[in-house]
Design a protein around this motif. Structure first.
Motif, PDB file in Angstrom:
ATOM      1  N   THR A   1      72.317  23.736 -41.843  1.00 12.34           N
ATOM      2  CA  THR A   1      73.512  22.885 -41.309  1.00 12.34           C
ATOM      3  C   THR A   1      73.383  23.518 -39.647  1.00 12.34           C
ATOM      4  O   THR A   1      73.803  22.239 -39.046  1.00 12.34           O
ATOM      5  CB  THR A   1      74.657  23.286 -42.048  1.00 12.34           C
TER       6      THR A   1
ATOM      7  N   SER B   1      80.047  24.900 -43.880  1.00 10.80           N
ATOM      8  CA  SER B   1      79.071  24.268 -45.085  1.00 10.80           C
ATOM      9  C   SER B   1      79.245  25.878 -46.140  1.00 10.80           C
ATOM     10  O   SER B   1      79.095  25.590 -47.367  1.00 10.80           O
ATOM     11  CB  SER B   1      77.775  24.432 -44.512  1.00 10.80           C
TER      12      SER B   1
ATOM     13  N   ALA C   1      72.548  17.131 -42.370  1.00 12.01           N
ATOM     14  CA  ALA C   1      73.469  17.843 -41.543  1.00 12.01           C
ATOM     15  C   ALA C   1      73.886  17.151 -40.205  1.00 12.01           C
ATOM     16  O   ALA C   1      74.719  17.012 -39.584  1.00 12.01           O
ATOM     17  CB  ALA C   1      73.170  19.388 -41.315  1.00 12.01           C
TER      18      ALA C   1
ATOM     19  N   ASN D   1      68.210  18.848 -45.826  1.00  5.44           N
ATOM     20  CA  ASN D   1      69.197  19.463 -45.410  1.00  5.44           C
ATOM     21  C   ASN D   1      69.513  19.373 -43.988  1.00  5.44           C
ATOM     22  O   ASN D   1      70.964  18.975 -43.528  1.00  5.44           O
ATOM     23  CB  ASN D   1      69.436  21.008 -45.730  1.00  5.44           C
TER      24      ASN D   1
ATOM     25  N   ALA E   1      77.179  19.839 -46.141  1.00  4.09           N
ATOM     26  CA  ALA E   1      77.196  19.586 -44.902  1.00  4.09           C
ATOM     27  C   ALA E   1      78.463  18.921 -44.214  1.00  4.09           C
ATOM     28  O   ALA E   1      78.741  17.769 -44.722  1.00  4.09           O
ATOM     29  CB  ALA E   1      75.877  18.999 -44.383  1.00  4.09           C
TER      30      ALA E   1
END
Length: 307
Positions: free
Chosen positions: A254, A283, A48, A44, A293
């Motif tokens: 994020t 997000s 991001a 993640n 993202a």
């Protein structure tokens, strides 16, 4: 940006149920909507950071299952350097089961799978990417010995380390002073500072305690109350952006990915916090971890409209 943001951490397959309310103990909710997306705190944050404009390399371990080819393809579609995403035989990738209620709150359980195969030996195979690193970003969904090994490697090479201490669990606290930037929520701040954190004042005291132990900078995210950065010489707070939350999963990830980009680009503290907070706010308006993202353009347009 020539120097890479090197994210070292987890990759997961997320199995999501969206429902009108989270179940009580013993209750079955039968009207859920199902989604399968890709997550993991490491992945993640890498996604991001890449979408926020960073030059990103990802070091991770994935399993031998049907999801792996698409997972790798997704990273490459976001222009992430995947040379050191290791494919492990005989084990599944990490999986997360997520239930999301009508207010965006969630229950979450994770099976680490191949993430625990990201050993110090695997990190040593990825040493070439350390020579390109401007900052290293980590979380705590990989083994403790791996995190300590990375911190030692980074310290000897004068590469700053951003550590998102999530999820909060037992750790060798002697390594805390070796971390340059700690990104924490209230629970994680209280855990590391060994004190109860119930409000922003408590969170600031926890940050001060960690700085006194040697951490250069502590960032604490407070959800709807915004975020602040604390160092020896400054405290800067920014309010949260008001949005309609659909799914809070990966908002913190994020934030971390976007903040790493802001830091790598040399943004001043307030601007960096606003940039990361805007990314996190955007997000939560979409479902899923990585799908939510935002891009650099989306972040900059949102900031223009909101500030």
């Amino acid at each position: 940006m020539n120097k890479k943001i090197v994210v070292i951490g987890s990759s997961n397959v997320d199995l999501i149920m969206k429902m009108d309310h989270l179940p009580e103990k013993g209750e079955t909710v039968t009207n859920a909507d199902f989604f399968q997306v890709y997550g993991g705190k490491g992945a993640n944050q890498a996604v991001a950071a890449a979408r926020a404009g960073g030059n990103v390399a990802f070091v991770s371990s994935v399993g031998e299952d049907a999801y792996t080819p698409q997972m790798l393809k997704n990273y490459k579609n976001d222009s992430i350097d995947t040379r050191f995403v290791f494919e492990e035989a005989g084990i599944a990738s990490g999986h997360a089961l997520i239930m999301i209620g009508d207010q965006g709150d969630n229950y979450l359980s994770v099976a680490p799978g191949a993430n625990y195969k990201l050993t110090p030996e695997r990190v040593d195979q990825a040493l070439p990417v350390f020579e390109e690193a401007g900052i290293i970003v980590m979380q705590y969904e990989i083994p403790e010995e791996t995190i300590k090994h990375v911190i030692d490697l980074a310290n000897t090479r004068n590469i700053p380390v951003l550590m998102n201490f999530a999820p909060a669990r037992q750790f060798d606290f002697s390594y805390i002073p070796k971390i340059d930037i700690l990104v924490l929520n209230e629970v994680e701040a209280g855990f590391l500072a060994e004190m109860k954190v119930k409000n922003e004042q408590d969170a600031e005291q926890a940050a001060i305690k960690l700085i006194e132990q040697g951490v250069e900078k502590v960032i604490i995210t407070l959800g709807a109350q915004g975020a602040f950065v604390r160092s020896k010489n400054e405290k800067i707070a920014v309010p949260a952006f008001k949005v309609n939350a659909v799914d809070t999963t990966a908002a913190g990830d994020t934030f971390c990915g976007a903040y790493a980009v802001a830091n790598a680009e040399g943004m001043i503290s307030r601007v960096a916090l606003q940039f990361a907070s805007a990314a996190a706010a955007l997000s939560v308006t979409k479902m899923g971890a990585q799908p939510s993202a935002p891009t650099r353009t989306e972040i900059e347009d949102f900031l223009k409209q909101s500030l």
